[in-house]
Scaffold this active site. Structure first.
Site, PDB file in Angstrom:
ATOM      1  N   ARG A 148       0.717  -1.204   0.026  1.00 48.27           N
ATOM      2  CA  ARG A 148       0.000  -0.148   0.006  1.00 48.27           C
ATOM      3  C   ARG A 148       0.804   1.197  -0.087  1.00 48.27           C
ATOM      4  NH1 ARG A 148      -2.808  -3.645   3.494  1.00 48.27           N
ATOM      5  NH2 ARG A 148      -4.957  -3.947   2.857  1.00 48.27           N
ATOM      6  N   CYS A 227      11.821   4.425   5.684  1.00 45.21           N
ATOM      7  CA  CYS A 227      10.502   4.686   6.504  1.00 45.21           C
ATOM      8  C   CYS A 227       9.738   3.479   6.892  1.00 45.21           C
ATOM      9  CB  CYS A 227       9.488   5.684   5.767  1.00 45.21           C
ATOM     10  SG  CYS A 227      10.324   7.442   5.709  1.00 45.21           S
ATOM     11  N   ALA A 228      10.559   2.199   6.879  1.00 46.56           N
ATOM     12  CA  ALA A 228       9.826   0.972   7.179  1.00 46.56           C
ATOM     13  C   ALA A 228      10.230   0.369   8.539  1.00 46.56           C
ATOM     14  CB  ALA A 228      10.332   0.181   5.939  1.00 46.56           C
ATOM     15  N   ASP A 253      14.001   7.353   9.279  1.00 42.55           N
ATOM     16  CA  ASP A 253      12.944   7.707   9.943  1.00 42.55           C
ATOM     17  C   ASP A 253      12.853   6.461  10.941  1.00 42.55           C
ATOM     18  OD1 ASP A 253      10.623   9.265  11.319  1.00 42.55           O
ATOM     19  OD2 ASP A 253       9.179   7.867  10.498  1.00 42.55           O
ATOM     20  N   GLU A 258      14.983   2.040  19.117  1.00 43.02           N
ATOM     21  CA  GLU A 258      14.340   3.289  19.302  1.00 43.02           C
ATOM     22  C   GLU A 258      13.942   3.413  20.818  1.00 43.02           C
ATOM     23  OE1 GLU A 258      10.947   3.498  16.617  1.00 43.02           O
ATOM     24  OE2 GLU A 258      12.241   3.143  14.811  1.00 43.02           O
ATOM     25  N   HIS A 280      10.764   8.416  13.919  1.00 42.98           N
ATOM     26  CA  HIS A 280       9.611   7.653  13.410  1.00 42.98           C
ATOM     27  C   HIS A 280       8.398   8.264  13.498  1.00 42.98           C
ATOM     28  CE1 HIS A 280       8.479   3.104  13.729  1.00 42.98           C
ATOM     29  NE2 HIS A 280       7.731   3.754  12.963  1.00 42.98           N
TER      30      HIS A 280
END
Length: 563
Positions: A148, A227-228, A253, A258, A280
């Site tokens: 998507r 960004c995954a 990102d 994290e 993120h």
């Protein structure tokens, strides 16, 4: 229903669940002990902070569903949830536009050096000459993962006049063509891309995808966006490629650890001016968070009310339309499994399940064109009915744990007969009375008639038509005169009312021969549905009397749910 929302959600999300009559929604601000709240909870909704690990799931014996507001389910022990029969759902796609816009924004920021332009202006400098950048137009964008989000990125990149290459072994070529994506091998993505954007999930195959070897394949001056998942990149290798100038820039990102300060070692990207770092936030827009919450609330509601499984990560997902078509067959598969399982002894919680060696399923006609995972699980759950903790979510895993082999076959074109049938076989092995090992099969064929009525069509090669519902007496007998009358008499004497009486026999030529050692009579089958029971004692007495009839070889009572 009790729904525990362990992390903050939007008012619109909460409103969807609260408007259901009798539903008790416990919000994060009211939770003092999550384990205690989950003791009687039906559903748990989390984001990324709560760790739904084995210890937490052990405190939730009634839990049926875990909803993750977002895509990643790294904080949920999906294997343990499956073992416990808990559906795990996420919300892919709800933040796809937000992530895609952020991805393009990072690409523009890199090629126009916007962060440095901002910093120098705030420092009182007018450094125009050193800030000449490049355009996206005419550049090649390689997208790894055309789901998507990848498709949304491609659509926006096309509007910038970029050439888009894609790698995704699971995308249909027609979808790629519709979005102007040229599908190529992953090495060509690496070697041909000016910009590389990652949009795949974390799997053993994708972990460390960007490493020293793959970076060496890439053209000099490539810019990389992630960004995954942070684990897709070997950080030290990318940092070294940036320092050497082989990679012109990177925008990250997501990270392996994290927040970054929780990493056991300092981030190698700190201090690299041409690496953009963000905490993120790609999917963090007001619109995306609202959409994610509303989508998840609808999914959880539809599962608890209707049984519809959408966007599940541990069981096949169905749209509402798919579920409406398939649900009568799911119920039919469960009932057929219970009928056959009773014959092997698996329908008892204290039976030895090791007697079942394998299960075969054949989907015929229309069923072969549908998603059959839930059909399979329902049939297995029926066979293992009564075994502790087995349900339609974890049935396949439970069978595998018991060493039961599962075989499936699909036959779309079947001549004659009904348009959708399931053939289910149990392959069993046990020691016989003499201590020798014996093997055999129990096989049933079933369908759904009149929209919702599950029907048995054949049983071990004997054609029959019987409703799979209520209390059934299944009788095998020699095909000789007088058996049917004797059955009716004995049941009548026990004050047991017959709702339906289905008969079948093995096909043979000519009239049935009289039973003898040299010429045994052909076998017949009766499936009797009882309408009203006198008492359980009366039923047990009638069954004992039926077993004394010389022509009857076996009598079983199978209790199935009423329709």
């Amino acid at each position: 229903m009790k729904i525990v929302l362990a992390e903050k959600v939007s008012p619109a999300t909460l409103a969807i669940l609260q408007k259901e009559p009798g539903w008790n929604c416990i919000t994060a601000d009211k939770i003092t002990d999550l384990h205690a709240e989950l003791a009687d909870a039906d559903a748990l909704i989390v984001r990324s902070a709560v760790q739904a690990d084995a210890a937490l799931l052990a405190a939730a014996p009634k839990l049926r569903i875990i909803g993750r507001a977002g895509v990643g389910v790294d904080n949920i022990d999906a294997a343990e949830a499956t073992r416990r029969g808990i559906v795990v759902m996420n919300t892919p796609g709800a933040n796809a536009v937000a992530v895609a816009e952020f991805t393009l924004g990072l690409m523009i920021a890199m090629c126009r050096d916007i962060p440095r332009a901002n910093a120098t202006m705030h420092a009182g400098k007018w450094d125009k000459k050193s800030l000449q950048g490049s355009e996206l137009r005419g550049k090649t964008l390689g997208i790894v993962g055309c789901g998507r989000i990848g498709l949304e990125v491609a659509r926006r990149a096309n509007s910038f006049g970029m050439t888009v290459l894609g790698y995704d072994p699971f995308i249909a070529p027609v979808i790629a063509r519709e979005n102007s994506i040229t599908l190529v091998p992953i090495d060509e993505i690496f070697s041909s891309s000016d910009f590389l954007s990652l949009h795949v999930g974390l799997t053993p195959q994708t972990e460390g995808l960007i490493n020293k070897t793959s970076l060496a394949i890439m053209k000099k001056g490539v810019r990389i966006v992630n960004c995954a998942r942070g684990e897709l990149i070997v950080d030290e290798a990318l940092a070294e490629a940036v320092r050497s100038g082989h990679v012109a820039g990177a925008a990250l990102d997501v990270f392996r650890h994290e927040p970054l300060h929780k990493s056991p070692t300092p981030s190698p990207y700190i201090g690299l001016d041409n690496v953009l770092l963000s905490p993120h936030i790609a999917g963090s827009t007001d619109e995306a968070q609202e959409a994610i919450g509303i989508q998840l609330a609808n999914q959880v509601r539809d599962f608890l009310k209707l049984g519809v499984v959408q966007n599940a990560v541990n069981v096949a997902s169905l749209s509402e339309e798919e579920y409406a078509e398939l649900s009568p067959y799911i119920e039919m598969a469960d009932r057929l499994g219970q009928l056959l399982g009773h014959a092997t002894g698996t329908g008892s919680s204290n039976a030895s399940l090791g007697q079942v060696e394998g299960i075969s399923l054949t989907y015929n006609g229309r069923l072969a064109q549908l998603k059959t995972e839930l059909l399979r699980n329902a049939a297995i759950a029926g066979i293992l009915h009564g075994a502790d903790g087995v349900n339609r979510i974890n049935a396949s895993a439970a069978a595998a744990d018991r060493g039961i082999r599962i075989q499936e076959e699909k036959r779309e074109h079947v001549p004659g007969g009904t348009g959708a049938t399931l053939q289910l076989s149990i392959h069993w092995a046990r020691k016989n009375a003499t201590g020798e090992h014996a093997r055999g099969d129990w096989t049933g064929l079933a369908t759904v008639l009149h929209g919702s009525s599950p029907r048995l069509l054949a049983y071990d090669g004997i054609d029959i038509e019987a409703e799979l519902a209520g209390t059934l007496i299944v009788i095998r007998n020699h095909d000789v005169p007088g058996v049917i009358g004797r059955i009716g008499t004995l049941l009548g004497e026990a004050q047991l009312n017959i709702a339906s009486f289905a008969l079948g026999r093995r096909r043979h030529s000519g009239a049935p021969a009289p039973s003898s050692t040299e010429h045994p009579a052909p076998q017949a089958l009766a499936v009797i549905q009882l309408d009203q029971l006198g008492t359980q004692a009366a039923l047990e007495k009638a069954v004992a009397e039926l077993r004394r009839v010389p022509a009857i070889t076996s009598v079983r009572v199978v209790d199935l749910p009423s329709l």
